[in-house]
Design a protein around this motif. Structure first.
Motif, PDB file in Angstrom:
ATOM      1  N   VAL A 162      -3.300   4.855  -2.117  1.00 42.49           N
ATOM      2  CA  VAL A 162      -4.206   5.392  -1.094  1.00 42.49           C
ATOM      3  C   VAL A 162      -4.191   6.910  -1.133  1.00 42.49           C
ATOM      4  O   VAL A 162      -3.140   7.537  -0.951  1.00 42.49           O
TER       5      VAL A 162
ATOM      6  N   THR B  93      -1.279   7.552   5.249  1.00 44.99           N
ATOM      7  CA  THR B  93      -2.511   7.138   4.570  1.00 44.99           C
ATOM      8  C   THR B  93      -2.563   5.638   4.284  1.00 44.99           C
ATOM      9  O   THR B  93      -3.652   5.046   4.297  1.00 44.99           O
TER      10      THR B  93
ATOM     11  N   ALA C 202      -5.644   3.230   5.503  1.00 39.59           N
ATOM     12  CA  ALA C 202      -6.445   2.317   4.674  1.00 39.59           C
ATOM     13  C   ALA C 202      -6.607   0.962   5.350  1.00 39.59           C
ATOM     14  O   ALA C 202      -7.685   0.357   5.307  1.00 39.59           O
TER      15      ALA C 202
ATOM     16  N   VAL D 129      -7.776   3.382  -3.368  1.00 34.19           N
ATOM     17  CA  VAL D 129      -8.816   3.628  -2.366  1.00 34.19           C
ATOM     18  C   VAL D 129      -8.589   4.984  -1.728  1.00 34.19           C
ATOM     19  O   VAL D 129      -7.497   5.559  -1.827  1.00 34.19           O
ATOM     20  N   THR D 130      -9.623   5.494  -1.082  1.00 35.70           N
ATOM     21  CA  THR D 130      -9.506   6.767  -0.373  1.00 35.70           C
ATOM     22  C   THR D 130      -9.760   6.553   1.116  1.00 35.70           C
ATOM     23  O   THR D 130     -10.410   5.582   1.517  1.00 35.70           O
ATOM     24  N   VAL D 131      -9.234   7.477   1.926  1.00 34.89           N
ATOM     25  CA  VAL D 131      -9.394   7.385   3.380  1.00 34.89           C
ATOM     26  C   VAL D 131      -9.869   8.723   3.924  1.00 34.89           C
ATOM     27  O   VAL D 131      -9.555   9.786   3.390  1.00 34.89           O
TER      28      VAL D 131
ATOM     29  N   LEU E  83       0.847  -1.188   0.000  1.00 39.12           N
ATOM     30  CA  LEU E  83       0.000   0.000   0.000  1.00 39.12           C
ATOM     31  C   LEU E  83       0.880   1.235   0.000  1.00 39.12           C
ATOM     32  O   LEU E  83       1.834   1.330   0.789  1.00 39.12           O
TER      33      LEU E  83
ATOM     34  N   HIS F 246     -10.519   0.357   5.921  1.00 40.83           N
ATOM     35  CA  HIS F 246     -11.125  -0.542   4.921  1.00 40.83           C
ATOM     36  C   HIS F 246     -10.974  -1.991   5.380  1.00 40.83           C
ATOM     37  O   HIS F 246     -10.042  -2.701   4.975  1.00 40.83           O
TER      38      HIS F 246
ATOM     39  N   LEU G  58     -10.825  -4.623   2.583  1.00 37.66           N
ATOM     40  CA  LEU G  58      -9.787  -4.490   1.566  1.00 37.66           C
ATOM     41  C   LEU G  58      -9.144  -5.846   1.291  1.00 37.66           C
ATOM     42  O   LEU G  58      -8.789  -6.570   2.234  1.00 37.66           O
TER      43      LEU G  58
END
Length: 401
Positions: free
Chosen positions: A202, A281, A285, A253-255, A174, A289, A292
């Motif tokens: 991320v 970040t 994630a 993905v976003t956080v 990540l 998530h 994930l």
């Protein structure tokens, strides 16, 4: 691929004498919560406090003697500024860096200390970058872009090489994502060596240009951004990294801001690592998530650790609140001897630690003979906060829901 294995190998040779091989640190807390072995790639411990010198040094080292004589120019709110300043000074080249007027004082001071001439220009980084472009056109100085250049991406790819060497069983990586230089480089290096490894980018949800850009098939500019993660607050992906990311990255993905602050707090408390919001970040994630997809051992890249101490204080408080560790309540108590002490005794009996008390007789909606007390408390988590509120309701301090 624009970035080849040969170019990455050359970058490794160029950077080996000057870059640190940053450590990989195991995180038991994240491993327990994710069900996978989680390791942290600590680029916050790189020279100048972030991964940025890898790409900046490689880019500047490749300039001709004529280009070096004209110097280099860059625009940045912090990490790239320091990376360019350090790299240029190390190579004996003059540098000028344009920074937003609101850039943090520690980052401005560090950039100057690394040898750059710092010019404060514009409210946002886009305005600083425009000024850098004008300066480059007027003087012939070489513009060192923070992410949109093949040499920059190739330099950042050395992070991916180190991950493969340090974690032979890695299955998922990540990476924090802003303009895309780091993610593009890491994804390229990893996919060349281990194409089965999942690579996830991320972004902060409040500055997420990549999801829309990937859907459109080309970089799309955001209209607004509002995130504490200023290191990845980039309005539009770069063309060079976009080509790599769209081809090689498995997922973006976003956080949320809450997740970022909670991640920073976890890293500070459990890993004893100071990490800036952008650098946290990838950990955010893993915390936010829960669905994930993670394969095998997991590596979360901590991209930087340059955080203003004052901002760190605010973010830590935000992280405590988000984690249910900090609670503020306002209640009305009888304005007579013993009124305040009765409230404090109740809070003590509930196991809460009082941080601050504000006692006011002039707050709105007070009845005669009442005083408003606002209490800030340290709590043990969301369940403890629920129990505290229930006790305050039962005692008549708060209305029941």
């Amino acid at each position: 691929m624009v970035i080849t294995e040969e170019r990455i190998e050359q970058a490794l040779r160029t950077l080996a004498p000057v870059m640190r091989r940053t450590p990989m640190v195991a995180s038991r807390a994240l491993s327990d919560s994710c069900g996978h072995d989680v390791w942290l790639k600590c680029e916050n411990l790189q020279r100048t406090g972030s991964f940025k010198p890898r790409g900046a040094y490689l880019r500047i080292a490749g300039l001709s003697d004529e280009q070096r004589a004209r110097g280099v120019v860059a625009a940045s709110a912090g990490n790239h500024a320091q990376g360019v300043a350090w790299s240029a000074t190390t190579l004996g080249i003059a540098s000028r860096v344009y920074m937003p007027i609101g850039a943090s004082l520690p980052k401005i001071a560090a950039t100057r200390a690394y040898g750059a001439e710092v010019v404060l220009e514009g409210e946002y980084i886009d305005e600083s970058l425009t000024a850098a472009h004008v300066y480059a056109e007027e003087t012939g100085a070489e513009l060192i872009h923070p992410f949109d250049h093949e040499d920059i991406v190739t330099g950042q790819a050395t992070v991916g090489v180190e991950i493969c060497d340090q974690m032979p069983a890695v299955g998922t990586v990540l990476v924090p994502l802003g303009g895309g230089g780091l993610l593009a480089g890491v994804a390229t290096a990893i996919k060349l060596r281990r194409p089965e490894v999942r690579v996830i980018g991320v972004q902060a949800a409040e500055a997420a240009a990549w999801p829309a850009s990937l859907d459109a098939g080309a970089p799309v500019k955001l209209a607004t951004m509002n995130t504490m993660a200023d290191g990845i607050a980039v309005a539009m992906p770069g063309a060079v990294p976009f080509a790599q990311v769209s081809e090689l990255v498995d997922e973006v993905v976003t956080v949320s801001e809450d997740a970022i602050s909670r991640a920073l707090l976890l890293l500070l408390e459990r890993a004893k690592l100071i990490v800036e919001p952008a650098g946290a970040t990838a950990v955010a994630a893993l915390m936010e998530h829960t669905d994930l997809r993670l394969d095998g051992q997991v590596c979360a890249v901590l991209s930087g650790g340059n955080v203003d101490p004052l901002l760190l204080t605010h973010i830590t408080t935000h992280g405590l609140q988000a984690a249910g560790r900090y609670l503020t309540v306002s209640v009305n108590v009888p304005d007579r001897p013993g009124g305040l002490s009765a409230l404090l005794e109740l809070l003590r009996d509930q196991g809460a630690s009082v941080v601050d008390v504000i006692h006011s007789r002039v707050a709105g909606e007070l009845r005669l003979g009442e005083v408003q007390v606002t209490v800030s408390l340290e709590t043990r988590g969301p369940e403890h906060q629920v129990a505290l509120r229930r006790a305050l309701v039962d005692a008549g301090y708060l209305a029941g829901e």
